[in-house]
Every structure is written in C-alpha cells, then in structure tokens.
Design an enzyme around this catalytic site. Structure first.
Site, PDB file in Angstrom:
ATOM      1  N   SER A 190      30.702-118.249 -12.678  1.00 49.18           N
ATOM      2  CA  SER A 190      29.995-117.007 -12.377  1.00 49.18           C
ATOM      3  C   SER A 190      28.590-116.983 -12.951  1.00 49.18           C
ATOM      4  CB  SER A 190      30.782-115.818 -12.913  1.00 49.18           C
ATOM      5  OG  SER A 190      30.582-115.688 -14.308  1.00 49.18           O
ATOM      6  N   LYS A 191      27.749-116.245 -12.246  1.00 50.17           N
ATOM      7  CA  LYS A 191      26.365-116.100 -12.688  1.00 50.17           C
ATOM      8  C   LYS A 191      26.328-115.418 -14.051  1.00 50.17           C
ATOM      9  CE  LYS A 191      24.968-115.189  -7.941  1.00 50.17           C
ATOM     10  NZ  LYS A 191      24.330-114.260  -7.007  1.00 50.17           N
TER      11      LYS A 191
END
Length: 543
Positions: free
Chosen positions: A251-252
């Site tokens: 995930s970012k």
RNA sequence: GACCGGUUCGUCUAGGGGUUAGGACACCGCCCUUUCACGGCGGCAACACGGGUUCAAAUCCCGUACCGGUUACCA
C-alpha cells in the site's frame, strides 16, 4: 473487431507499481494485437480525487512510455449519462428506488467496519430483503415525487448465477444469492463505480478488460449490469496482485515511496529496465530469459502467459542497498552496461545537466549524442577493451565523453551513479570516500611522497596532451595505457613496492573511490594533465 | 464468517503424468585482476500437508492448512 483495452486508474495518489503493471499489460496486449490502448481517469469520487494525482499518474505513464490512443476520458464528464442509464433501468423495472436513509460511512477504518459487519451476519444475510425491492411503482413514484431521497439499486434475480470466462482464471461462477442488489445511483444522484465503469466501457467500446484480481467480485456485479442493459460483456482478464515482502497488501500509505513510479524515475532507473522488470512480475513468455526490449515484450505478450498467483515485490525497509527489489536493481544495472551506448548517452546527459556536470563540448553542434560512434563503444563492450585500441580522444571532447561513459558504466547501477561515483571524471570538485582513503592511502604513508613523484615522472616521460600521437616529439611518449603501464611498473620497482599499492593509491586520489575500471584506463581517460594535477594534490590526505 | 482465488529454491519463475525438477536475482566459494560493485566457473537452495486415481503424480481428483481478494449510497 479491433481490440480496445483501457487503463482506468482513480486519481487518488501517484502511479503505484501495481497500477503501472496493469497499465503495462494493457498496453502490451493492445500493441500485440494491433488494438487501441485507451486511458480513462476514474474521478467520480470527488472527495478523494485530485488533479495533482491525475498529473502524477500521467507523468508515471509518460516515463514508462506507455502512450495511449485517443483522448483521455474523464469519468466525471459522463455522470449525466450514467444517471440516464440508471433511470432507464428503473423505468424498465430492472432497478428500484431504495428509500432507506443513507448511513454515513464511518470515517476511519471503513474496510474493517465493513468486514466486521459482514462477519456479524455470518453469511446468512438474505440479499433480497430490501423492503423497497417490491414496492409498487405507483407508491415508489409517489414517494419520489414527494421529494423523498432514494438510491437506485439493481434488482438482482433471486436465483441463478453470474458467470464469465476469465482469460486468466478460467470459468468464474457466483450464485446470485451472494450478490446484493447493488446501488447504481446514490441518493444524492451520484453514479457509483460499477455503473460508471460499465457505461463507460460500453461507450468506449472496450473489448477486453484487463485489471487486478481485486476486481473479480466486482466483475460479477458488472456482468449483471451488462445483462440488464442487454449488452454482451467484454472479455475479462484479471491479473494476480503484487504483494509486499510479508505477502501482505502493498500500500501507498504503509510502504510509501518504494511503490511509486516517480521514485524509480528520480532514483535513476531507466524506464526500459523497469518496464522489463514489471513485465516479468506475473507474466512470463515461458523462456529461460530475462531481458526483453519493448518490441520483444509486445511480440511475445499473451494473456495465456499471465499467472494466477500473486507475486511478492521484495525489498527491505531501512536497508539502503535493498531499498527496492534486488532484481529490479540488477536489471537496471544490466541495462546500463549492456544497452547500446548511444541510447544511454541522452540519459547520462540529463543526469549530468541536473547535477551541473554537463559541458556543451560533450555534444558539439551538429553532432547528436545518439549518433553512432567509434568502434570501442559498441553495446556491452568489455571494459578490458573499452579504453584501448584507438587514439586517446581529446579530453572533454565528444569522443572522450562517449568513451568515458562506456568505460565507467560497467560498474554502475543507476543513472545517478554517473554524477556521484563518476563525478571525478567530469569535475575537479569531487569527494573522497573515507574508507577508500583508509584502505589505499593511510596505510601506505610513503605514497604521500611517491604519488607526487610519479606525477613528476609522468611529466618527464609523456608528451603534452595537445601533441597527437602522430607528432610525438622524440623522447615523449603518448599517454596511453600501454606506456603508462611501463612507466608505473618501473616506478614501483624502483620504490620496491607492489604495483597495487601505487595503483590503488592513485585510484583513490584520482577518482575519490576504491572501485572502478582498470586504473590504466582511468589514467588515460583522465588524461596526463589531470592525472598529474591530482597526483600532486594533497586534498585527500587532509580530508 | 461467507464467497472467490492461489500455493515449485529466500524472491521472480520454467515445467501441466515418466526431468539428476531448469533459469534469473540474492547469497557463498574459486578464478581473472592494481581495486571492485565488471566478467568467467562452481555451490547452497523448492514441488505446503494428507488421501486417492495410475505401472508411474510437482503435474489429475478430493480434503486440510496457510496466504490473498471481496464482502460500501469507495474506487
């Protein structure tokens, strides 16, 4: 019918590795079959979408050189059409008004809350128990006319199943009992994702939807919308996901920069190398081979070669050497040292310009960097032969530049290395690696005397640079590897020391680092004047 | 929880009834060498588990475990 695929990111952040790969696969498929690769920005979630994200995504795609066909479609521009479609389904009785008051989603962990709710119902929830599902049209119309807010939901049949043949995962089936009456239009008139996607894919005449397998359940819902609309669904191909090293979600928010395309661009990666790496994450041509040019990827790409299992993108946080996947780093290094040097040159130019190391003489008027150059600079030229065989070009000239890049690229990993580790080749202002000084200079105090002495020897033995090898004054040798070797060998002998001591000391003084190409080549590349100057320099000793 | 999907060296993967289970990265060793992060040679290292089917299973079937995805009036 010509194939039309689309890459449809939602602009809620930069282009991350998973999306980039989805874009790449769409691109490769389209180019392989001679179809169109379209781009659609799914910006219907106004709260989370931003123009900045759109720009960043476009930047990422541009860097990867995944050019799209036709104009970019902004999904928000089509909202009215989506609404019309929803109302049409309502009028046809394929959808119904749901007057249940909207519950505002809890702001924090929406996902967790939803999962919790789903678990609580223990999978026994009846998907057809909406009290407004069977409301008579008269009553529904009346309430709507009275101004009661309502969402429009698709009226999913009670029994039966949805099915589609996925090009990657095979036949997919799902009982309708597992699918809720999905909302098409929010009570505020806002069209929702699944409706918008189907409408746009129909409007754009998309024939193949290639996207992450996290959309597998959405696809069943979308198939339902296609059916309600009386449109044949496109072919679906779902891609395995790219996971974090712990096999969890990449995930970012959690992993930050390492998943962003711009990080790789800024870190000195070549787009060609990164594309190559990305292509091999979840796809293979079934060959024992790693390096593929874009053309080769296009030629070999097929949906059949896509895997069904997720792939781990490996990296170690807090380890500067392992900040990103080893194989990605290796591949970039491989490209840097193996690609035709003429193709590499423009990238090096950009890097040197950015670090103020570029000189216009490297690219004289009328001579483009990409021009084919001398025989020593062929693709993958071995360093052992890179610096020899031809006359030493004038320092700072175009030929010198090409030859130098070809020499030093052998040990570089990124474009950034040309301005960092390779700085001494382009500037007098370079740093000394303390470890190199310790290892190669401090240990041998005699070098403080010897190296300047070697400079004197160079002065005595070698011709000035301006004197070409054709006009060597008698007694003055040209400054070539062969001659340098002879001089240094006898010098070391005189001093009763090993050749390596002189070589490594000189390396450290001349380049600031302990690693590099053959020292003889370094001398020749730097030229006599600079070599002499640096051999006399005491800066390293004092730093 | 339910539904769906997946599982070959640490990682990316080849292989889809009979292979000494192959390659790449990483790691280790040796060689080359004035250094090294180049190059050469070699090594370590995998079919999740249990049942079937079969003369023969990494490969086909079933189950278990584990991992992942989804489960919104997000996309």
């Amino acid at each position: 019918m010509t194939v039309r695929v689309r890459f449809a990111p939602s602009p809620t952040g930069y282009l991350h590795i998973g999306s980039a790969r989805t874009a790449l696969f769409n691109y490769l498929y389209a180019r392989h079959v001679g179809g169109k690769f379209l781009l659609r920005i799914e910006d219907t979630d106004i709260a989370r979408s931003s123009e900045e994200s759109t720009r960043s995504i476009l930047d990422g795609l541009a860097w990867l050189e995944l050019d799209h066909d036709e104009d970019i479609v902004f999904q928000s521009d089509n909202a009215e059409k989506h609404r019309v479609t929803a109302k049409k389904l309502l009028a046809e009785g394929k959808a119904y008004r749901d007057f249940t008051p909207r519950v505002a989603p809890s702001d924090a962990n929406v996902k967790d809350a939803i999962k919790e709710r789903a678990r609580a119902t223990q999978g026994e929830k009846n998907m057809r128990d909406n009290p407004y599902r069977e409301l008579s049209s008269e009553e529904s119309d009346a309430r709507a006319a009275a101004g009661d807010p309502f969402a429009i939901r698709l009226k999913v049949a009670e029994t039966g199943k949805t099915s589609f043949e996925d090009a990657v995962y095979g036949l997919q089936e799902r009982r309708l009992a597992e699918t809720e009456d999905l909302v098409l239009l929010r009570s505020d008139g806002h069209p929702l994702y699944n409706l918008a996607v189907v409408c746009d894919d129909i409007e754009m005449a998309i024939t193949h939807v290639i996207r992450g397998q996290d959309h597998l359940t959405n696809t069943h819902k979308q198939v339902l919308i296609y059916e309600a609309l009386g449109v044949t669904p496109p072919t679906f191909a779902h891609l395995p996901l790219i996971m974090a090293p712990n096999k969890g979600k990449l995930s970012k928010r959690k992993h930050g920069e390492v998943v962003s395309m711009t990080t790789y661009r800024d870190a000195g990666f070549l787009a060609a190398a990164f594309r190559n790496f990305l292509a091999l994450l979840g796809w293979s041509a079934g060959e024992e081979r790693e390096i593929y040019s874009l053309e080769e990827l296009i030629e070999k790409f097929s949906l059949e070669g896509i895997h069904r299992s997720n792939a781990v993108f490996n990296f170690t946080e807090n380890d500067p050497c392992r900040w990103t996947d080893d194989k990605a780093q290796w591949m970039n290094a491989e490209y840097i040292r193996m690609m035709p040097v003429a193709e590499l040159l423009p990238f090096v130019k950009t890097e040197l310009k950015a670090t103020k190391l570029w000189r216009e003489e490297y690219e004289p008027e009328g001579r483009a960097l990409t021009e084919t150059i001398s025989s020593t600079a062929d693709a993958g030229a071995d360093e052992r032969s890179a610096g020899v065989a031809i006359d030493t070009p004038e320092h700072g000239s175009y030929d010198w530049f090409v030859q130098t890049i070809n020499l030093i690229r052998q040990r570089f990993f990124t474009l950034r290395d040309f301005s960092s580790h390779g700085r001494a080749y382009f500037s007098e202002d370079y740093d000394f690696d303390p470890a190199a000084i310790e290892k190669n200079l401090s240990k041998f105090p005699d070098l403080k005397m010897w190296l300047p002495e070697l400079a004197d020897r160079f002065d005595a033995e070698f011709a000035e640079e301006s004197v070409s090898s054709l006009h060597v004054i008698k007694g003055f040798l040209p400054f070539t590897e062969e001659n340098i070797e002879t001089v240094i060998k006898s010098f070391a002998e005189e001093k009763g020391t090993k050749l390596g001591v002189i070589m490594n000391g000189a390396r450290t003084l001349l380049t600031g680092v302990a690693v590099g190409p053959s020292m003889l080549a370094v001398f020749e590349t730097l030229g006599k004047e600079r070599s002499v100057l640096r051999l006399r320099s005491q800066i390293a000793w004092n730093s």
